[in-house]
Design an enzyme around this catalytic site. Structure first.
Site, PDB file in Angstrom:
ATOM      1  N   CYS A 181      30.876  24.572  57.068  1.00 19.16           N
ATOM      2  CA  CYS A 181      30.299  25.215  58.245  1.00 19.16           C
ATOM      3  C   CYS A 181      31.127  24.969  59.494  1.00 19.16           C
ATOM      4  O   CYS A 181      31.745  23.916  59.632  1.00 19.16           O
ATOM      5  CB  CYS A 181      28.883  24.669  58.456  1.00 19.16           C
TER       6      CYS A 181
ATOM      7  N   ARG B  58      34.164  22.184  51.819  1.00 14.28           N
ATOM      8  CA  ARG B  58      34.931  20.992  52.213  1.00 14.28           C
ATOM      9  C   ARG B  58      35.184  20.063  51.019  1.00 14.28           C
ATOM     10  O   ARG B  58      35.929  19.101  51.122  1.00 14.28           O
ATOM     11  CB  ARG B  58      34.158  20.180  53.257  1.00 14.28           C
TER      12      ARG B  58
ATOM     13  N   ASN C  93      24.609  17.630  48.881  1.00 16.75           N
ATOM     14  CA  ASN C  93      25.614  16.678  49.338  1.00 16.75           C
ATOM     15  C   ASN C  93      25.803  15.493  48.391  1.00 16.75           C
ATOM     16  O   ASN C  93      26.551  14.574  48.701  1.00 16.75           O
ATOM     17  CB  ASN C  93      25.281  16.216  50.768  1.00 16.75           C
TER      18      ASN C  93
HETATM   19  N1  EPU Z   1      35.355  13.244  61.014  1.00 18.14           N
HETATM   20  C1  EPU Z   1      36.614  13.120  61.548  1.00 18.14           C
HETATM   21  N2  EPU Z   1      37.668  13.037  60.684  1.00 18.14           N
HETATM   22  C2  EPU Z   1      37.512  13.096  59.331  1.00 18.14           C
HETATM   23  C3  EPU Z   1      36.208  13.211  58.797  1.00 18.14           C
HETATM   24  C4  EPU Z   1      35.128  13.297  59.669  1.00 18.14           C
HETATM   25  O1  EPU Z   1      36.783  13.070  62.761  1.00 18.14           O
HETATM   26  O2  EPU Z   1      38.508  13.035  58.597  1.00 18.14           O
HETATM   27  C5  EPU Z   1      34.194  13.362  61.948  1.00 18.14           C
HETATM   28  C6  EPU Z   1      33.537  14.742  61.835  1.00 18.14           C
HETATM   29  O3  EPU Z   1      34.212  15.706  62.596  1.00 18.14           O
HETATM   30  C7  EPU Z   1      32.137  14.449  62.337  1.00 18.14           C
HETATM   31  C8  EPU Z   1      31.888  13.020  61.843  1.00 18.14           C
HETATM   32  O4  EPU Z   1      33.176  12.467  61.556  1.00 18.14           O
HETATM   33  O5  EPU Z   1      32.108  14.481  63.729  1.00 18.14           O
HETATM   34  C9  EPU Z   1      31.020  12.898  60.633  1.00 18.14           C
HETATM   35  O6  EPU Z   1      31.521  13.723  59.593  1.00 18.14           O
HETATM   36  P1  EPU Z   1      31.321  13.341  58.068  1.00 18.14           P
HETATM   37  O7  EPU Z   1      32.677  13.072  57.470  1.00 18.14           O
HETATM   38  O8  EPU Z   1      30.289  12.288  57.969  1.00 18.14           O
HETATM   39  O9  EPU Z   1      30.758  14.690  57.473  1.00 18.14           O
HETATM   40  P2  EPU Z   1      31.160  15.408  56.136  1.00 18.14           P
HETATM   41  O10 EPU Z   1      31.369  14.439  55.051  1.00 18.14           O
HETATM   42  O11 EPU Z   1      32.210  16.427  56.388  1.00 18.14           O
HETATM   43  C10 EPU Z   1      28.731  15.553  55.212  1.00 18.14           C
HETATM   44  C11 EPU Z   1      27.816  16.671  54.814  1.00 18.14           C
HETATM   45  C12 EPU Z   1      27.312  17.364  56.058  1.00 18.14           C
HETATM   46  C13 EPU Z   1      26.546  16.354  56.901  1.00 18.14           C
HETATM   47  C14 EPU Z   1      27.495  15.194  57.256  1.00 18.14           C
HETATM   48  C15 EPU Z   1      26.792  14.108  58.024  1.00 18.14           C
HETATM   49  C16 EPU Z   1      28.738  17.329  52.706  1.00 18.14           C
HETATM   50  C17 EPU Z   1      29.442  18.364  51.902  1.00 18.14           C
HETATM   51  N3  EPU Z   1      28.555  17.608  53.989  1.00 18.14           N
HETATM   52  O12 EPU Z   1      29.815  16.189  55.880  1.00 18.14           O
HETATM   53  O13 EPU Z   1      26.413  18.355  55.626  1.00 18.14           O
HETATM   54  O14 EPU Z   1      26.106  16.969  58.081  1.00 18.14           O
HETATM   55  O15 EPU Z   1      28.028  14.636  56.033  1.00 18.14           O
HETATM   56  O16 EPU Z   1      25.762  13.563  57.292  1.00 18.14           O
HETATM   57  O17 EPU Z   1      28.324  16.296  52.188  1.00 18.14           O
HETATM   58  C18 EPU Z   1      25.331  20.399  55.632  1.00 18.14           C
HETATM   59  O18 EPU Z   1      24.811  20.024  54.567  1.00 18.14           O
HETATM   60  O19 EPU Z   1      25.001  21.433  56.260  1.00 18.14           O
HETATM   61  C19 EPU Z   1      26.390  19.586  56.199  1.00 18.14           C
HETATM   62  C20 EPU Z   1      27.181  19.993  57.187  1.00 18.14           C
END
Ligand code: EPU
Length: 453
Positions: free
Chosen positions: A135, A111, A40
Protein backbone atom coordinates in the site's frame (compact mmCIF):
# COMPACT_ATOMS: atom_id res chain seq x y z
CA UNK A 1 -27.02 -8.21 -4.25
CA UNK A 2 -28.83 -11.31 -5.56
CA UNK A 3 -27.66 -14.94 -5.44
CA UNK A 4 -27.01 -15.16 -9.21
CA UNK A 5 -24.57 -12.30 -9.08
CA UNK A 6 -22.81 -13.89 -6.12
CA UNK A 7 -22.31 -17.31 -7.60
CA UNK A 8 -20.95 -15.92 -10.88
CA UNK A 9 -17.42 -17.13 -10.13
CA UNK A 10 -15.49 -17.77 -6.98
CA UNK A 11 -12.92 -15.12 -7.90
CA UNK A 12 -15.74 -12.66 -8.04
CA UNK A 13 -17.01 -13.74 -4.62
CA UNK A 14 -13.52 -13.24 -3.26
CA UNK A 15 -13.55 -9.80 -4.81
CA UNK A 16 -10.48 -10.39 -6.96
CA UNK A 17 -11.88 -9.30 -10.28
CA UNK A 18 -14.47 -6.89 -9.00
CA UNK A 19 -13.73 -3.32 -9.91
CA UNK A 20 -16.51 -1.30 -8.31
CA UNK A 21 -19.43 -1.50 -5.90
CA UNK A 22 -22.51 0.65 -5.62
CA UNK A 23 -23.41 0.83 -1.94
CA UNK A 24 -26.66 2.12 -0.48
CA UNK A 25 -25.96 3.14 3.10
CA UNK A 26 -27.98 3.30 6.27
CA UNK A 27 -28.48 -0.40 6.98
CA UNK A 28 -26.86 -1.80 10.15
CA UNK A 29 -24.56 -4.78 9.46
CA UNK A 30 -25.84 -7.79 11.32
CA UNK A 31 -24.71 -11.43 11.31
CA UNK A 32 -21.81 -13.81 11.73
CA UNK A 33 -18.60 -13.99 9.72
CA UNK A 34 -15.46 -16.12 10.13
CA UNK A 35 -11.83 -15.03 10.30
CA UNK A 36 -9.06 -17.08 8.68
CA UNK A 37 -5.31 -16.82 9.16
CA UNK A 38 -3.73 -13.36 9.30
CA UNK A 39 -2.53 -11.90 6.00
CA UNK A 40 0.52 -10.60 7.84
CA UNK A 41 1.44 -14.07 9.11
CA UNK A 42 0.29 -16.49 6.40
CA UNK A 43 2.36 -14.90 3.64
CA UNK A 44 5.50 -15.06 5.81
CA UNK A 45 4.77 -18.64 6.91
CA UNK A 46 4.61 -19.56 3.21
CA UNK A 47 8.08 -18.06 2.70
CA UNK A 48 9.40 -19.96 5.77
CA UNK A 49 8.52 -23.24 4.00
CA UNK A 50 11.43 -22.47 1.63
CA UNK A 51 13.88 -23.00 4.49
CA UNK A 52 12.91 -26.64 5.07
CA UNK A 53 14.11 -29.89 3.55
CA UNK A 54 10.64 -31.45 3.78
CA UNK A 55 7.06 -30.27 3.02
CA UNK A 56 5.07 -27.95 5.26
CA UNK A 57 1.34 -27.80 5.91
CA UNK A 58 -0.35 -24.50 6.71
CA UNK A 59 -4.00 -24.37 7.77
CA UNK A 60 -6.51 -21.52 7.81
CA UNK A 61 -5.04 -19.90 4.70
CA UNK A 62 -7.30 -17.04 3.51
CA UNK A 63 -8.27 -16.50 -0.13
CA UNK A 64 -6.69 -13.11 -0.58
CA UNK A 65 -4.60 -11.76 -3.40
CA UNK A 66 -1.43 -11.36 -1.28
CA UNK A 67 -1.48 -15.14 -0.77
CA UNK A 68 -1.82 -15.61 -4.54
CA UNK A 69 1.20 -13.37 -5.19
CA UNK A 70 3.40 -15.26 -2.70
CA UNK A 71 2.20 -18.60 -4.05
CA UNK A 72 3.12 -17.50 -7.57
CA UNK A 73 6.60 -16.46 -6.44
CA UNK A 74 7.15 -19.75 -4.60
CA UNK A 75 6.00 -21.76 -7.62
CA UNK A 76 8.36 -20.05 -10.03
CA UNK A 77 11.14 -20.96 -7.56
CA UNK A 78 10.23 -24.64 -7.80
CA UNK A 79 8.09 -24.99 -4.65
CA UNK A 80 5.15 -27.32 -5.30
CA UNK A 81 2.06 -25.73 -3.75
CA UNK A 82 -1.25 -27.54 -3.35
CA UNK A 83 -4.39 -26.42 -1.59
CA UNK A 84 -7.28 -28.41 -0.24
CA UNK A 85 -9.93 -26.12 1.22
CA UNK A 86 -8.03 -23.67 3.39
CA UNK A 87 -5.05 -26.01 3.89
CA UNK A 88 -1.93 -25.38 1.89
CA UNK A 89 0.87 -27.90 1.38
CA UNK A 90 4.23 -26.51 0.31
CA UNK A 91 6.97 -28.85 -0.91
CA UNK A 92 10.39 -27.19 -1.30
CA UNK A 93 12.24 -30.34 -2.52
CA UNK A 94 13.01 -28.84 -5.93
CA UNK A 95 13.82 -25.20 -5.21
CA UNK A 96 15.48 -23.62 -8.24
CA UNK A 97 16.43 -20.27 -9.72
CA UNK A 98 13.57 -18.37 -11.30
CA UNK A 99 13.86 -16.33 -14.47
CA UNK A 100 14.00 -12.57 -13.87
CA UNK A 101 11.10 -12.01 -16.25
CA UNK A 102 8.83 -14.32 -14.27
CA UNK A 103 9.90 -12.68 -11.01
CA UNK A 104 9.27 -9.25 -12.47
CA UNK A 105 5.75 -10.26 -13.40
CA UNK A 106 5.12 -9.87 -9.65
CA UNK A 107 6.66 -6.39 -9.44
CA UNK A 108 4.63 -3.84 -7.55
CA UNK A 109 2.11 -6.32 -6.21
CA UNK A 110 3.34 -6.95 -2.66
CA UNK A 111 6.09 -6.21 -0.12
CA UNK A 112 6.62 -9.89 0.72
CA UNK A 113 9.25 -10.63 -2.01
CA UNK A 114 11.89 -8.86 0.11
CA UNK A 115 11.47 -11.68 2.64
CA UNK A 116 12.49 -14.29 0.04
CA UNK A 117 16.09 -13.02 0.16
CA UNK A 118 17.43 -14.90 3.22
CA UNK A 119 15.78 -18.25 2.39
CA UNK A 120 16.83 -18.05 -1.30
CA UNK A 121 20.40 -17.11 -0.37
CA UNK A 122 20.51 -20.19 1.86
CA UNK A 123 19.00 -22.46 -0.76
CA UNK A 124 20.57 -21.13 -3.95
CA UNK A 125 23.37 -18.76 -2.96
CA UNK A 126 21.59 -15.94 -4.78
CA UNK A 127 18.31 -14.08 -4.86
CA UNK A 128 16.62 -11.57 -7.12
CA UNK A 129 13.65 -9.50 -6.07
CA UNK A 130 11.50 -7.18 -8.18
CA UNK A 131 10.41 -3.65 -7.40
CA UNK A 132 8.15 -3.94 -4.38
CA UNK A 133 4.52 -2.99 -4.01
CA UNK A 134 2.17 -2.88 -1.06
CA UNK A 135 0.00 0.00 0.00
CA UNK A 136 1.06 3.58 -0.66
CA UNK A 137 0.99 4.84 2.89
CA UNK A 138 4.38 6.53 3.10
CA UNK A 139 7.82 5.99 1.59
CA UNK A 140 7.99 2.37 2.76
CA UNK A 141 11.75 2.08 2.28
CA UNK A 142 13.66 -1.23 2.54
CA UNK A 143 16.89 0.17 3.97
CA UNK A 144 16.60 -1.84 7.22
CA UNK A 145 16.12 -5.04 5.22
CA UNK A 146 19.16 -4.44 3.04
CA UNK A 147 21.30 -3.48 6.02
CA UNK A 148 20.20 -6.63 7.87
CA UNK A 149 21.07 -8.83 4.88
CA UNK A 150 24.47 -7.14 4.46
CA UNK A 151 25.15 -7.84 8.16
CA UNK A 152 24.60 -11.53 7.46
CA UNK A 153 27.14 -11.42 4.60
CA UNK A 154 24.91 -10.77 1.59
CA UNK A 155 26.28 -8.70 -1.29
CA UNK A 156 23.52 -6.41 -2.53
CA UNK A 157 23.40 -5.12 -6.11
CA UNK A 158 20.71 -2.62 -7.01
CA UNK A 159 19.77 -2.99 -10.69
CA UNK A 160 17.29 -0.96 -12.74
CA UNK A 161 14.91 -3.95 -12.74
CA UNK A 162 15.20 -5.00 -9.09
CA UNK A 163 17.75 -6.12 -6.51
CA UNK A 164 20.19 -8.98 -6.95
CA UNK A 165 21.91 -10.57 -3.97
CA UNK A 166 24.62 -13.13 -3.56
CA UNK A 167 26.33 -14.66 -0.53
CA UNK A 168 29.79 -15.73 -1.75
CA UNK A 169 30.84 -16.89 1.74
CA UNK A 170 27.43 -18.11 2.93
CA UNK A 171 25.37 -16.32 5.57
CA UNK A 172 26.64 -16.00 9.13
CA UNK A 173 25.00 -14.87 12.38
CA UNK A 174 25.12 -11.15 13.19
CA UNK A 175 24.50 -8.58 15.89
CA UNK A 176 21.77 -6.26 14.63
CA UNK A 177 19.99 -3.31 16.20
CA UNK A 178 16.99 -1.98 14.30
CA UNK A 179 16.58 1.83 14.23
CA UNK A 180 12.82 1.21 14.66
CA UNK A 181 11.00 -2.02 15.63
CA UNK A 182 10.04 -2.83 12.04
CA UNK A 183 7.82 -5.87 11.56
CA UNK A 184 9.27 -6.75 8.17
CA UNK A 185 12.91 -6.24 9.16
CA UNK A 186 12.39 -8.42 12.27
CA UNK A 187 10.95 -11.14 10.02
CA UNK A 188 13.88 -10.68 7.67
CA UNK A 189 16.26 -11.40 10.53
CA UNK A 190 14.24 -14.43 11.67
CA UNK A 191 14.04 -15.96 8.19
CA UNK A 192 17.74 -15.37 7.56
CA UNK A 193 19.29 -16.14 10.96
CA UNK A 194 17.65 -19.52 11.61
CA UNK A 195 19.87 -21.20 9.02
CA UNK A 196 22.86 -18.84 9.18
CA UNK A 197 26.11 -20.05 10.72
CA UNK A 198 26.43 -19.09 14.39
CA UNK A 199 24.53 -16.81 16.71
CA UNK A 200 22.36 -13.76 15.94
CA UNK A 201 21.28 -11.10 18.39
CA UNK A 202 18.53 -8.74 17.26
CA UNK A 203 17.72 -5.80 19.51
CA UNK A 204 14.82 -3.36 19.22
CA UNK A 205 12.85 -6.12 17.47
CA UNK A 206 9.12 -5.98 16.77
CA UNK A 207 7.10 -8.51 18.77
CA UNK A 208 3.67 -8.37 17.11
CA UNK A 209 1.58 -11.55 17.65
CA UNK A 210 2.11 -12.40 13.95
CA UNK A 211 5.88 -12.37 14.58
CA UNK A 212 5.50 -14.61 17.63
CA UNK A 213 3.44 -16.99 15.50
CA UNK A 214 6.20 -17.00 12.86
CA UNK A 215 8.67 -17.81 15.64
CA UNK A 216 6.41 -20.68 16.73
CA UNK A 217 6.48 -22.01 13.16
CA UNK A 218 10.27 -21.73 12.95
CA UNK A 219 10.58 -23.50 16.30
CA UNK A 220 8.43 -26.35 14.94
CA UNK A 221 10.87 -26.50 12.02
CA UNK A 222 13.83 -26.99 14.37
CA UNK A 223 15.04 -23.40 14.87
CA UNK A 224 16.44 -22.17 18.18
CA UNK A 225 14.93 -18.77 18.96
CA UNK A 226 14.63 -16.95 22.27
CA UNK A 227 12.63 -13.76 22.82
CA UNK A 228 13.80 -11.69 25.79
CA UNK A 229 11.63 -9.29 27.78
CA UNK A 230 13.51 -6.27 26.39
CA UNK A 231 12.51 -7.12 22.79
CA UNK A 232 15.87 -8.71 22.03
CA UNK A 233 15.65 -11.89 19.97
CA UNK A 234 18.50 -14.41 20.06
CA UNK A 235 18.80 -17.04 17.37
CA UNK A 236 21.23 -19.95 17.23
CA UNK A 237 21.68 -20.94 13.57
CA UNK A 238 21.08 -24.58 12.60
CA UNK A 239 22.12 -26.55 9.48
CA UNK A 240 18.75 -28.07 8.62
CA UNK A 241 15.11 -27.28 9.15
CA UNK A 242 12.16 -29.57 8.54
CA UNK A 243 8.67 -28.74 7.30
CA UNK A 244 6.03 -27.55 9.77
CA UNK A 245 2.37 -28.25 10.41
CA UNK A 246 0.60 -25.17 11.71
CA UNK A 247 -2.75 -23.41 11.98
CA UNK A 248 -2.21 -19.72 11.33
CA UNK A 249 -3.10 -17.08 13.91
CA UNK A 250 -6.42 -15.36 13.06
CA UNK A 251 -6.43 -12.01 11.28
CA UNK A 252 -6.85 -9.47 14.09
CA UNK A 253 -6.70 -6.56 11.64
CA UNK A 254 -9.64 -7.92 9.71
CA UNK A 255 -11.49 -8.64 12.98
CA UNK A 256 -10.95 -5.04 14.17
CA UNK A 257 -12.17 -3.72 10.81
CA UNK A 258 -15.49 -5.59 11.02
CA UNK A 259 -15.83 -4.58 14.68
CA UNK A 260 -15.63 -0.93 13.59
CA UNK A 261 -18.10 -1.63 10.79
CA UNK A 262 -20.57 -2.92 13.42
CA UNK A 263 -20.06 0.22 15.51
CA UNK A 264 -20.26 2.74 12.68
CA UNK A 265 -23.36 1.20 11.08
CA UNK A 266 -25.14 0.67 14.42
CA UNK A 267 -24.96 -3.08 13.81
CA UNK A 268 -24.10 -6.34 15.54
CA UNK A 269 -21.41 -8.66 14.14
CA UNK A 270 -20.11 -11.92 15.56
CA UNK A 271 -16.51 -12.30 14.36
CA UNK A 272 -15.83 -16.04 14.47
CA UNK A 273 -12.23 -17.01 15.20
CA UNK A 274 -11.34 -13.64 16.80
CA UNK A 275 -9.50 -13.92 20.12
CA UNK A 276 -9.29 -11.51 23.00
CA UNK A 277 -5.60 -11.87 23.81
CA UNK A 278 -4.29 -10.41 20.54
CA UNK A 279 -6.92 -7.64 20.59
CA UNK A 280 -6.92 -6.35 24.17
CA UNK A 281 -5.62 -2.91 23.18
CA UNK A 282 -8.26 -2.61 20.47
CA UNK A 283 -11.01 -3.80 22.83
CA UNK A 284 -10.08 -1.14 25.41
CA UNK A 285 -10.47 1.60 22.82
CA UNK A 286 -13.65 0.03 21.45
CA UNK A 287 -15.19 0.14 24.92
CA UNK A 288 -14.05 3.75 25.49
CA UNK A 289 -15.73 4.82 22.25
CA UNK A 290 -18.94 3.24 23.48
CA UNK A 291 -18.88 -0.04 21.57
CA UNK A 292 -19.97 -3.27 23.25
CA UNK A 293 -18.33 -6.68 22.92
CA UNK A 294 -18.73 -10.14 24.34
CA UNK A 295 -15.90 -12.66 24.31
CA UNK A 296 -16.92 -16.22 23.42
CA UNK A 297 -14.76 -19.32 23.05
CA UNK A 298 -15.19 -19.29 19.28
CA UNK A 299 -15.08 -15.56 18.57
CA UNK A 300 -16.07 -12.06 19.67
CA UNK A 301 -19.43 -10.36 19.24
CA UNK A 302 -19.18 -6.62 18.54
CA UNK A 303 -22.16 -4.27 18.55
CA UNK A 304 -23.43 -0.73 18.98
CA UNK A 305 -25.41 -0.73 22.23
CA UNK A 306 -27.31 2.48 21.44
CA UNK A 307 -26.73 6.01 22.73
CA UNK A 308 -23.97 8.41 21.74
CA UNK A 309 -20.50 7.22 20.79
CA UNK A 310 -17.74 8.97 22.79
CA UNK A 311 -14.62 10.71 21.47
CA UNK A 312 -11.15 9.25 22.22
CA UNK A 313 -7.48 10.08 21.88
CA UNK A 314 -5.58 7.24 20.21
CA UNK A 315 -1.95 6.84 19.26
CA UNK A 316 -0.92 4.08 16.90
CA UNK A 317 2.20 2.20 17.90
CA UNK A 318 4.08 -1.07 17.68
CA UNK A 319 2.73 -4.00 19.72
CA UNK A 320 1.30 -3.93 22.34
CA UNK A 321 0.16 -0.49 21.22
CA UNK A 322 -2.86 0.35 19.06
CA UNK A 323 -2.09 -1.02 15.58
CA UNK A 324 -1.74 1.38 12.68
CA UNK A 325 -4.02 -0.93 10.66
CA UNK A 326 -6.87 -0.39 13.10
CA UNK A 327 -7.16 3.39 12.89
CA UNK A 328 -8.78 3.77 9.45
CA UNK A 329 -12.13 2.01 10.12
CA UNK A 330 -12.12 3.44 13.65
CA UNK A 331 -11.93 6.98 12.22
CA UNK A 332 -15.31 6.39 10.52
CA UNK A 333 -16.87 5.46 13.89
CA UNK A 334 -15.17 8.51 15.48
CA UNK A 335 -16.80 10.77 12.88
CA UNK A 336 -20.06 9.64 14.47
CA UNK A 337 -18.89 10.15 18.08
CA UNK A 338 -20.07 13.23 19.97
CA UNK A 339 -17.03 15.48 20.49
CA UNK A 340 -13.43 15.84 19.36
CA UNK A 341 -11.26 12.76 18.82
CA UNK A 342 -7.56 12.68 18.05
CA UNK A 343 -5.62 9.98 16.22
CA UNK A 344 -1.84 10.32 16.27
CA UNK A 345 -0.26 8.00 13.67
CA UNK A 346 3.30 7.15 14.74
CA UNK A 347 4.06 4.10 12.57
CA UNK A 348 3.62 5.45 9.01
CA UNK A 349 4.22 9.06 8.10
CA UNK A 350 1.46 9.29 5.49
CA UNK A 351 -1.50 7.21 6.51
CA UNK A 352 -4.31 9.77 6.52
CA UNK A 353 -4.78 10.17 2.77
CA UNK A 354 -8.00 8.18 3.08
CA UNK A 355 -9.61 10.93 5.21
CA UNK A 356 -10.00 13.22 2.15
CA UNK A 357 -12.82 11.02 0.84
CA UNK A 358 -14.42 10.99 4.30
CA UNK A 359 -14.36 14.80 4.33
CA UNK A 360 -16.02 14.78 0.89
CA UNK A 361 -18.72 12.61 2.46
CA UNK A 362 -19.32 15.20 5.19
CA UNK A 363 -16.85 14.23 7.95
CA UNK A 364 -15.09 17.01 9.84
CA UNK A 365 -11.45 15.92 9.92
CA UNK A 366 -8.33 18.07 10.01
CA UNK A 367 -4.87 16.65 9.52
CA UNK A 368 -1.92 18.24 11.33
CA UNK A 369 1.85 17.97 11.15
CA UNK A 370 2.27 18.31 14.94
CA UNK A 371 2.35 15.27 17.23
CA UNK A 372 -1.06 15.58 18.87
CA UNK A 373 -0.64 12.60 21.15
CA UNK A 374 1.02 12.26 24.52
CA UNK A 375 4.48 11.70 23.10
CA UNK A 376 6.52 13.20 20.31
CA UNK A 377 7.10 10.67 17.54
CA UNK A 378 9.80 10.55 14.85
CA UNK A 379 7.52 12.38 12.34
CA UNK A 380 6.86 15.49 14.45
CA UNK A 381 9.89 17.50 13.35
CA UNK A 382 9.63 16.41 9.73
CA UNK A 383 6.49 18.13 8.55
CA UNK A 384 4.51 14.94 7.97
CA UNK A 385 0.72 15.18 8.15
CA UNK A 386 0.33 12.49 10.75
CA UNK A 387 -2.21 13.65 13.38
CA UNK A 388 -5.96 13.71 12.74
CA UNK A 389 -8.56 15.72 14.63
CA UNK A 390 -12.06 14.38 14.10
CA UNK A 391 -15.11 16.39 15.17
CA UNK A 392 -18.46 14.65 15.45
CA UNK A 393 -21.11 13.61 15.28
CA UNK A 394 -21.78 14.02 11.57
CA UNK A 395 -24.06 12.27 9.12
CA UNK A 396 -22.12 11.07 6.11
CA UNK A 397 -23.55 11.29 2.62
CA UNK A 398 -22.87 8.99 -0.33
CA UNK A 399 -20.03 9.84 -2.74
CA UNK A 400 -17.91 8.50 -5.59
CA UNK A 401 -14.72 7.11 -4.09
CA UNK A 402 -11.59 5.55 -5.59
CA UNK A 403 -10.02 3.17 -3.07
CA UNK A 404 -6.44 4.30 -2.37
CA UNK A 405 -5.06 1.44 -0.23
CA UNK A 406 -6.15 -1.64 1.71
CA UNK A 407 -7.15 -0.25 5.12
CA UNK A 408 -8.20 3.16 3.79
CA UNK A 409 -10.34 1.33 1.24
CA UNK A 410 -12.09 -0.69 3.89
CA UNK A 411 -12.83 2.48 5.85
CA UNK A 412 -14.37 3.98 2.70
CA UNK A 413 -16.56 0.93 2.39
CA UNK A 414 -17.67 1.33 6.02
CA UNK A 415 -18.32 5.04 5.46
CA UNK A 416 -20.47 4.24 2.43
CA UNK A 417 -22.41 1.67 4.45
CA UNK A 418 -23.24 4.31 7.07
CA UNK A 419 -23.93 7.14 4.62
CA UNK A 420 -27.23 8.55 3.48
CA UNK A 421 -27.77 7.73 -0.19
CA UNK A 422 -25.67 5.89 -2.71
CA UNK A 423 -21.89 5.63 -3.05
CA UNK A 424 -19.89 4.25 -5.94
CA UNK A 425 -16.62 2.75 -4.75
CA UNK A 426 -14.13 1.85 -7.44
CA UNK A 427 -10.75 0.10 -7.36
CA UNK A 428 -12.19 -2.26 -4.72
CA UNK A 429 -9.88 -5.07 -5.92
CA UNK A 430 -7.33 -3.58 -3.49
CA UNK A 431 -9.56 -4.62 -0.61
CA UNK A 432 -9.23 -8.25 -1.75
CA UNK A 433 -5.50 -8.04 -0.97
CA UNK A 434 -6.29 -8.45 2.71
CA UNK A 435 -10.03 -9.00 3.30
CA UNK A 436 -11.05 -12.52 2.47
CA UNK A 437 -14.31 -12.91 0.55
CA UNK A 438 -15.37 -9.44 1.65
CA UNK A 439 -18.14 -9.32 -0.91
CA UNK A 440 -19.69 -12.52 0.45
CA UNK A 441 -19.27 -11.23 3.99
CA UNK A 442 -21.05 -7.99 3.12
CA UNK A 443 -23.90 -10.03 1.73
CA UNK A 444 -24.08 -12.28 4.82
CA UNK A 445 -24.21 -9.15 6.99
CA UNK A 446 -27.12 -7.75 5.03
CA UNK A 447 -25.38 -4.85 3.29
CA UNK A 448 -27.32 -3.24 0.46
CA UNK A 449 -25.02 -3.10 -2.58
CA UNK A 450 -24.46 -4.13 -6.19
CA UNK A 451 -21.33 -5.33 -7.85
CA UNK A 452 -20.74 -3.11 -10.89
CA UNK A 453 -19.47 -4.25 -14.25
N1 EPU B 1 10.75 1.16 7.72
C1 EPU B 1 11.89 1.78 7.26
N2 EPU B 1 12.81 1.02 6.60
C2 EPU B 1 12.62 -0.32 6.38
C3 EPU B 1 11.45 -0.94 6.87
C4 EPU B 1 10.51 -0.17 7.54
O1 EPU B 1 12.07 2.98 7.44
O2 EPU B 1 13.48 -0.96 5.76
C5 EPU B 1 9.72 2.00 8.42
C6 EPU B 1 8.42 2.06 7.61
O3 EPU B 1 8.48 3.03 6.60
C7 EPU B 1 7.41 2.38 8.69
C8 EPU B 1 7.96 1.63 9.91
O4 EPU B 1 9.34 1.37 9.62
O5 EPU B 1 7.39 3.74 8.94
C9 EPU B 1 7.28 0.34 10.24
O6 EPU B 1 7.24 -0.50 9.09
P1 EPU B 1 7.26 -2.08 9.22
O7 EPU B 1 8.54 -2.58 8.61
O8 EPU B 1 6.95 -2.44 10.62
O9 EPU B 1 6.05 -2.48 8.30
P2 EPU B 1 5.98 -3.64 7.24
O10 EPU B 1 6.66 -4.85 7.72
O11 EPU B 1 6.32 -3.13 5.89
C10 EPU B 1 3.84 -4.74 8.23
C11 EPU B 1 2.46 -5.03 7.72
C12 EPU B 1 1.68 -3.74 7.65
C13 EPU B 1 1.59 -3.15 9.05
C14 EPU B 1 3.02 -2.91 9.57
C15 EPU B 1 3.03 -2.40 10.99
C16 EPU B 1 2.85 -6.90 6.29
C17 EPU B 1 2.88 -7.45 4.90
N3 EPU B 1 2.57 -5.61 6.40
O12 EPU B 1 4.42 -3.88 7.26
O13 EPU B 1 0.39 -4.07 7.23
O14 EPU B 1 0.91 -1.92 9.00
O15 EPU B 1 3.76 -4.15 9.52
O16 EPU B 1 2.44 -3.30 11.85
O17 EPU B 1 3.05 -7.62 7.26
C18 EPU B 1 -1.63 -3.82 6.12
O18 EPU B 1 -1.88 -4.98 6.50
O19 EPU B 1 -2.45 -3.06 5.56
C19 EPU B 1 -0.29 -3.31 6.33
C20 EPU B 1 0.17 -2.20 5.77
Amino acid sequence: MNADQLSATSARAIGLDVDALTVRGGKPLDGRIEMKGAKNLVTKAMVAALLADTPSELRSVPEISDVRVVRGLLEIHGVAVETLGDTMRLDPANVERAHETSINAHAGSSRIPILFCGPLLHRLGEAFIPDLGGCHIGDRPIDYHLEVLRNFGAVVDKLPTGIRMTAPDGLHGAKVRLPYPSVGATEQVLLTATRAKGRTELSNAAVEPEILDLIAILQKMGAEIQVDTDRTIRIEGVDHLVGYSHTALFDRNEAASWACAALATGGDIFVGGARQQEMTTFLNVYRKVGGAFEIEDDGIRFWHPGGDLKPVVVETDVHPGFMTDWQQPLVVALAKAKGISIVHETVYEQRFGFTEALVDMGATIQIHTECLGSHACRFGQRNYQHSAVIAGPVSLRGADIVVPDLRGGFSHLVAALTAEGESRISNVGIIARGYERFIEKLQVLGADFDVDG
